[in-house]
Design a protein around this motif. Structure first.
Motif, PDB file in Angstrom:
ATOM      1  N   LEU A 143      41.018 -62.230 -24.078  1.00 13.84           N
ATOM      2  CA  LEU A 143      40.181 -62.862 -23.734  1.00 13.84           C
ATOM      3  C   LEU A 143      39.760 -62.680 -22.294  1.00 13.84           C
ATOM      4  O   LEU A 143      40.782 -62.735 -21.620  1.00 13.84           O
ATOM      5  N   SER A 144      38.605 -62.596 -22.368  1.00  8.23           N
ATOM      6  CA  SER A 144      37.909 -62.406 -20.305  1.00  8.23           C
ATOM      7  C   SER A 144      37.074 -63.258 -20.808  1.00  8.23           C
ATOM      8  O   SER A 144      36.329 -63.176 -21.208  1.00  8.23           O
ATOM      9  N   ALA A 197      34.159 -57.431 -30.629  1.00 10.22           N
ATOM     10  CA  ALA A 197      34.385 -58.284 -29.670  1.00 10.22           C
ATOM     11  C   ALA A 197      32.813 -59.057 -30.099  1.00 10.22           C
ATOM     12  O   ALA A 197      31.994 -58.739 -30.723  1.00 10.22           O
ATOM     13  N   TYR A 198      33.396 -60.069 -29.609  1.00 11.88           N
ATOM     14  CA  TYR A 198      32.407 -61.603 -30.021  1.00 11.88           C
ATOM     15  C   TYR A 198      31.557 -61.515 -28.067  1.00 11.88           C
ATOM     16  O   TYR A 198      33.026 -62.036 -27.460  1.00 11.88           O
ATOM     17  N   LEU A 234      36.284 -62.245 -26.525  1.00 15.95           N
ATOM     18  CA  LEU A 234      37.593 -61.745 -27.227  1.00 15.95           C
ATOM     19  C   LEU A 234      37.156 -60.791 -27.985  1.00 15.95           C
ATOM     20  O   LEU A 234      35.857 -60.425 -28.489  1.00 15.95           O
ATOM     21  N   SER A 235      37.934 -60.122 -27.502  1.00 18.30           N
ATOM     22  CA  SER A 235      37.862 -58.530 -28.706  1.00 18.30           C
ATOM     23  C   SER A 235      39.364 -58.411 -28.798  1.00 18.30           C
ATOM     24  O   SER A 235      40.418 -58.822 -28.835  1.00 18.30           O
ATOM     25  N   ALA A 257      36.588 -66.166 -31.090  1.00 22.15           N
ATOM     26  CA  ALA A 257      36.105 -66.916 -30.539  1.00 22.15           C
ATOM     27  C   ALA A 257      34.818 -68.161 -30.446  1.00 22.15           C
ATOM     28  O   ALA A 257      34.965 -68.629 -29.246  1.00 22.15           O
ATOM     29  N   ARG A 258      35.731 -69.148 -31.582  1.00 23.21           N
ATOM     30  CA  ARG A 258      34.690 -70.094 -31.203  1.00 23.21           C
ATOM     31  C   ARG A 258      35.383 -71.854 -30.789  1.00 23.21           C
ATOM     32  O   ARG A 258      35.325 -72.470 -31.028  1.00 23.21           O
ATOM     33  N   SER A 259      36.692 -70.791 -31.261  1.00 24.08           N
ATOM     34  CA  SER A 259      38.101 -72.326 -30.533  1.00 24.08           C
ATOM     35  C   SER A 259      37.735 -72.137 -29.112  1.00 24.08           C
ATOM     36  O   SER A 259      37.951 -72.761 -27.925  1.00 24.08           O
ATOM     37  N   ALA A 260      37.368 -70.524 -28.254  1.00 29.96           N
ATOM     38  CA  ALA A 260      37.513 -70.885 -26.765  1.00 29.96           C
ATOM     39  C   ALA A 260      36.378 -71.281 -26.159  1.00 29.96           C
ATOM     40  O   ALA A 260      36.059 -72.016 -26.548  1.00 29.96           O
ATOM     41  N   HIS A 261      37.364 -71.710 -25.344  1.00 33.72           N
ATOM     42  CA  HIS A 261      36.807 -72.949 -24.551  1.00 33.72           C
ATOM     43  C   HIS A 261      37.805 -73.471 -22.657  1.00 33.72           C
ATOM     44  O   HIS A 261      38.691 -72.522 -23.008  1.00 33.72           O
TER      45      HIS A 261
END
Length: 230
Positions: free
Chosen positions: A110-111, A154-155, A166-167, A182-186
């Protein structure tokens, strides 16, 4: 969309020195220093297993000690993956990076970066000096862009001037898992910041060490003069 051969502008797919260090830390952290993804616990779980999160001032101080910007700390969750605490660190000037691992060795990176001309669109062409593999896929997927080379994918999406990516490698992480992460990232809330940031006092050791042999003027070369006694 017709597969494109141009490289994207997304640096998170590149093996930059920063990410190389992050990956090395993550590999060392696999099996130790990992914990359930901060976002995977419900509010009820939190209230029953832990007290209230520290005050915002304390969290800001801990972030600053680790050279991080609290607002740039993001978290995610993916089935079977846990945050590698030793991978957490600054990315670029004021970005954030972390790695989530699973027992079989899979890694999701995650970046969060404030990139020049910030954009997650992989159709915009390669970054200057990029040596990345050619793209084999570049397409829109919901509110994010999905890009892939022969070895990695990656997304990415842009939010509030930041590019969140996210990769992972295609061999270790399938597209469905990467999409879910990627959809859960917050952006981390106060509870999640408390779980991700180094404890108070631990980040202080990351500050640059002041050297006594550097002169106050000139090019900063060490002062190697010796006294009369040699």
């Amino acid at each position: 969309m017709t597969p494109r051969s141009r490289s994207p502008r997304l640096r998170p797919l590149l093996l930059t020195p920063t990410l190389t260090v992050t990956l090395a830390l993550a590999l060392a952290a696999t099996g130790c220093g990992t914990e359930p993804a901060p976002g995977s616990r419900t509010a009820a779980d939190r209230s029953s297993s832990a007290g209230p999160a520290p005050g915002r001032a304390e969290l800001e101080a801990r972030a600053s000690a680790a050279q991080l910007v609290a607002e740039h700390v993001w978290v995610t969750e993916a089935a079977g993956y846990a945050l590698a605490r030793q991978s957490v660190g600054v990315l670029g000037d004021d970005g954030f990076g972390s790695v989530y691992t699973e027992p079989d060795g899979g890694q999701i990176r995650l970046s969060v970066e404030r990139l020049p001309h910030a954009g997650a669109d992989c159709t915009e062409g390669p970054a200057p000096g990029s040596s990345q593999e050619p793209l084999v896929v570049c397409e829109r997927d919901g509110d994010q862009w999905y890009s892939a080379t022969e070895s990695g994918h990656a997304y990415a999406r842009e939010q509030d001037g930041l590019v969140v990516t996210l990769s992972g490698t295609r061999q270790e992480v399938d597209r469905a898992t990467l999409r879910a992460a990627a959809r859960s990232a917050h952006r981390a809330d106060d509870y999640e910041l408390d779980q991700v940031l180094p404890p108070a006092g631990e980040g202080a050791g990351r500050e640059p060490v002041e050297r006594g042999d550097l002169p106050p003027v000139g090019d900063g070369a060490p002062n190697n003069d010796v006294g009369a006694s040699g």
